[in-house]
Scaffold this motif. Sequence first.
Motif, short mmCIF file in Angstrom:
data_model
loop_
_atom_site.label_atom_id
_atom_site.label_comp_id
_atom_site.label_asym_id
_atom_site.label_seq_id
_atom_site.Cartn_x
_atom_site.Cartn_y
_atom_site.Cartn_z
N LEU A 177 0.83 -1.21 0.00
CA LEU A 177 0.00 0.00 0.00
C LEU A 177 0.87 1.26 0.00
O LEU A 177 0.52 2.27 -0.62
CB LEU A 177 -0.94 0.00 1.20
CG LEU A 177 -1.99 -1.12 1.21
CD1 LEU A 177 -2.81 -1.05 2.49
CD2 LEU A 177 -2.88 -1.05 -0.02
N ARG A 180 2.06 1.70 -3.53
CA ARG A 180 0.95 2.17 -4.38
C ARG A 180 0.72 3.67 -4.17
O ARG A 180 0.48 4.41 -5.12
CB ARG A 180 -0.33 1.41 -4.04
CG ARG A 180 -0.40 0.06 -4.66
CD ARG A 180 -1.76 -0.56 -4.47
NE ARG A 180 -1.83 -1.84 -5.14
CZ ARG A 180 -2.94 -2.52 -5.29
NH1 ARG A 180 -4.08 -2.05 -4.83
NH2 ARG A 180 -2.94 -3.69 -5.90
N THR A 181 0.79 4.10 -2.91
CA THR A 181 0.61 5.52 -2.60
C THR A 181 1.72 6.34 -3.24
O THR A 181 1.47 7.39 -3.84
CB THR A 181 0.60 5.74 -1.08
OG1 THR A 181 -0.46 4.97 -0.51
CG2 THR A 181 0.39 7.20 -0.73
N TRP A 182 2.96 5.87 -3.11
CA TRP A 182 4.09 6.60 -3.69
C TRP A 182 3.94 6.71 -5.21
O TRP A 182 4.22 7.74 -5.79
CB TRP A 182 5.40 5.90 -3.34
CG TRP A 182 5.83 6.09 -1.93
CD1 TRP A 182 5.19 6.80 -0.95
CD2 TRP A 182 7.01 5.56 -1.32
NE1 TRP A 182 5.89 6.74 0.23
CE2 TRP A 182 7.01 5.98 0.02
CE3 TRP A 182 8.05 4.77 -1.77
CZ2 TRP A 182 8.02 5.64 0.92
CZ3 TRP A 182 9.05 4.42 -0.89
CH2 TRP A 182 9.05 4.86 0.44
N SER A 184 1.17 6.57 -7.02
CA SER A 184 0.04 7.39 -7.46
C SER A 184 0.21 8.86 -7.06
O SER A 184 0.03 9.75 -7.89
CB SER A 184 -1.27 6.85 -6.89
OG SER A 184 -1.27 6.92 -5.48
N GLN A 185 0.61 9.12 -5.82
CA GLN A 185 0.68 10.51 -5.36
C GLN A 185 2.01 11.18 -5.69
O GLN A 185 2.05 12.36 -6.01
CB GLN A 185 0.39 10.58 -3.86
CG GLN A 185 -1.03 10.17 -3.53
CD GLN A 185 -1.35 10.33 -2.05
OE1 GLN A 185 -0.58 10.89 -1.29
NE2 GLN A 185 -2.50 9.82 -1.66
#
Length: 196
Positions: A177, A180-182, A184-185
């Motif tokens: 997770l 995934r955050t890295w 996308s953001q």
Amino acid sequence: VQLCLEYLSGSVSGLELEAGRTPDQKCLLPVKQGQAGSLHLFDLGYFKQDHLAMLRQQGAFYVTRYQSQTAIYSDQTGEPIDVLTWLRATRTQDTEMNVTLGARIHTPLRFIVHRLPRKVAAARRRKAKRKALNDGKTCSAAYLALQGWNLYLTNLPTEWTSQDIQNLYKLRWQIELIFRTWKSQLRLAHFGQWRI
């Protein structure tokens, strides 16, 4: 980006940057983080017998998925185990046996097995075939058959039940997770080529 996440506090305990084509198996971060009594969860990308042996020598514990090309042996007879044959003969949903890992290292471990529902196994087989097709490869019949089980190796003592091991390994998803955050953001996947 190689990352170690300390699950109890949710903090990053290790971070390293390396060449994008370097295989995860060469990463020594899990071994560097090893301390007596520590517990490590890592996926197949980090599966390396030498590193598992080093963690054990440090007094550290781990749970990892079983790498299907790795030989395991009966801890009683020393004979190699045909994993697929053994799994097909197993009628229970959850089982385990004590094994020795690797022809060279001979690390004593628990082999934890959980049979998956048919729909889940079928979905995993489709995903494996798709990935192989994208890589220009094909999956062997044996590899596809093994997609019907979750297979774990651990050196945790038997006070930790098979269900405990499965629950522990689910915690590893938290690190996915973070990535995934890295991606996308922070748009890490779109940096292009760069060097440090």
